[in-house]
Design an enzyme around this catalytic site. Structure first.
Site, PDB file in Angstrom:
ATOM      1  N   GLU A  71       0.839  -1.206   0.000  1.00 61.46           N
ATOM      2  CA  GLU A  71       0.000   0.000   0.000  1.00 61.46           C
ATOM      3  C   GLU A  71       0.884   1.270   0.000  1.00 61.46           C
ATOM      4  OE1 GLU A  71      -2.231   0.557   3.650  1.00 61.46           O
ATOM      5  OE2 GLU A  71      -3.748   1.753   2.624  1.00 61.46           O
ATOM      6  N   LYS A  74      -9.508   2.031  -2.472  1.00 60.89           N
ATOM      7  CA  LYS A  74      -9.714   1.450  -1.126  1.00 60.89           C
ATOM      8  C   LYS A  74     -11.108   1.763  -0.600  1.00 60.89           C
ATOM      9  CE  LYS A  74      -7.314   1.680   3.401  1.00 60.89           C
ATOM     10  NZ  LYS A  74      -6.009   2.043   3.999  1.00 60.89           N
ATOM     11  N   CYS A 131      -5.604  -2.876   2.426  1.00 59.80           N
ATOM     12  CA  CYS A 131      -5.325  -2.840   3.870  1.00 59.80           C
ATOM     13  C   CYS A 131      -6.524  -3.054   4.789  1.00 59.80           C
ATOM     14  CB  CYS A 131      -4.572  -1.572   4.244  1.00 59.80           C
ATOM     15  SG  CYS A 131      -3.855  -1.756   5.908  1.00 59.80           S
TER      16      CYS A 131
HETATM   17  N1  LIG Z   1      -3.362   1.256   6.121  1.00 54.05           N
HETATM   18  C1  LIG Z   1      -4.383   0.905   6.880  1.00 54.05           C
HETATM   19  O1  LIG Z   1      -5.536   0.914   6.474  1.00 54.05           O
HETATM   20  N2  LIG Z   1      -4.069   0.543   8.157  1.00 54.05           N
HETATM   21  C2  LIG Z   1      -5.045   0.371   9.175  1.00 54.05           C
HETATM   22  C3  LIG Z   1      -4.583  -0.496  10.264  1.00 54.05           C
HETATM   23  C4  LIG Z   1      -4.906  -1.918  10.049  1.00 54.05           C
HETATM   24  O2  LIG Z   1      -5.828  -2.232   9.296  1.00 54.05           O
HETATM   25  O3  LIG Z   1      -4.237  -2.765  10.637  1.00 54.05           O
END
Ligand SMILES: NC(=O)NCCC(=O)O
Length: 362
Positions: A95, A171, A208
């Site tokens: 990401e 996303k 993510c």
């Molecule tokens: N980049 C992101 O969405 N991180 C959020 C934390 C997670 O999902 O562990």
């Protein structure tokens, strides 16, 4: 612990001494594995070589932005070239791979890293490398959408093996947890759950935080994905106990392969920020723990890449396993989508009442 694939642990594969030596010299982790499917009488095996790249930043966050981006581009080019030499056909980067994960800071100068999904510098690099190696590259970037008044998105651009842009996915779920102040920067995606039919199979990208949402994984499955990537950036204290479970469970529940990729390293920012939890202000997010891995629909998985090193994880995936597991377990066939749709239809109405039957003796 890592399951059984056709009755055996997932086997390690050698990529040859030269690639191993160059990975050691350049200090990145290199591992390779093979997932098998049972032989069939009417279909030949459908094996695709897939790679995942995890990378740290390679210049301090105080360096001029152009130097920061160039340093990451140089490092990722080196690892993608190794993937090309290893015969990887589909590769996914992490990401927002082209920038520090500065969204903890809430400072707006970091939006300068946002770029056009079709023609920005990181996409141009991926297009060049995709053409060079005849490889599909999933390129997750911070997208600047000039056509819509500079709206910023967190986007995965899918570049085809001829260097063409096949399409993009934005996303769907933006975190509001810990220091993940991403909603300050970009909007919830508006692209649904696209599956990209590439020369090497049908792929989806669950970016993510979407990995905490079972219905987000399901969306890609319903559209026919055979491999879903989960390019991520997450830190140890917050999510490390969940990491081995979620992508693996998604592979089982949806009868597809998952490639889960996490950023690596600790990124320190010039100005301290607070988490709104009464704890002292700090200058880093915590440790991005890498640990990228593949999981298969039969519940087997590979070991993880390192917690503290850049890395390239390669796996041969026999895509026939997806249908074999669908036929064995019948999860898709036995799901009650009509019943779920009806409940969701009621749930999203403002006058929804939970279906609770109370013990009359209470
Ligand atoms: N980049 C992101 O969405 N991180 C959020 C934390 C997670 O999902 O562990």
């Amino acid at each position: 612990m890592y399951g059984w694939n056709c009755g055996k642990p997932v086997a390690a594969v050698s990529l040859g001494p030269e690639l191993a030596a160059s990975a050691a010299a350049a200090s990145y982790d290199l591992q390779a594995y093979r997932f098998q499917a049972a032989p069939e009488q009417l279909r030949p095996p459908r094996v695709v070589r897939v790679g995942l790249v995890q990378n740290s930043i390679h210049a301090p966050t105080t360096a001029p932005f152009v130097e920061q981006r160039q340093a990451i581009h140089d490092r990722v080019r080196q690892i993608v070239d190794a993937a090309g030499a290893a015969g990887v056909q589909v590769l996914c980067l992490q990401e927002a791979w082209h920038m520090p994960f500065a969204f903890c800071t809430r400072e707006k100068q970091w939006t300068e890293f946002a770029e056009s999904a079709e023609a920005g510098p990181s996409t141009r690099l991926c297009r060049e490398l995709a053409r060079k190696h005849g490889m599909v590259i999933v390129n997750p970037i911070l997208e600047r959408d000039e056509a819509h008044g500079d709206t910023i998105w967190n986007t995965a651009v899918v570049v085809g093996n001829n260097g063409n842009v096949i399409g993009k996915h934005r996303k769907n779920h933006i975190p509001r947890v810990g220091d993940f102040n991403e909603s300050t920067y970009y909007m919830e995606g508006n692209t649904g759950h696209p599956v990209f039919e590439t020369a090497f199979g049908k792929i989806g990208v669950n970016i993510c935080y979407g990995r905490h949402h079972p219905m987000n994984w399901q969306g890609f499955g319903l559209n026919g994905a055979e491999v879903v990537f989960n390019p991520s950036a997450t830190v140890g204290e917050l999510s490390e106990p969940m990491w081995p479970v979620e992508a693996r469970n998604a592979a089982i529940a949806n009868s597809y392969y998952v490639g889960a990729i996490n950023r690596v390293g600790t990124e320190t920012f010039p100005n301290a920020f607070t988490s709104g939890d009464g704890k002292p202000a700090h200058k880093d997010f915590g440790h991005f723990y890498g640990s990228s891995y593949f999981a298969a629909p039969d519940a087997s998985r590979t070991p993880s890449l390192a917690r503290n090193k850049d890395g390239l994880l390669v796996a041969d995936l026999d895509l026939n396993l997806c249908q074999q597991i669908r036929d064995k377990w019948g999860f898709r066939m036995t799901a009650r989508y009509d019943m779920y749709a009806e409940q969701l239809g009621r749930y999203v109405r403002h006058d929804f009442q939970p279906q609770v039957i109370k013990d009359p003796s209470l």
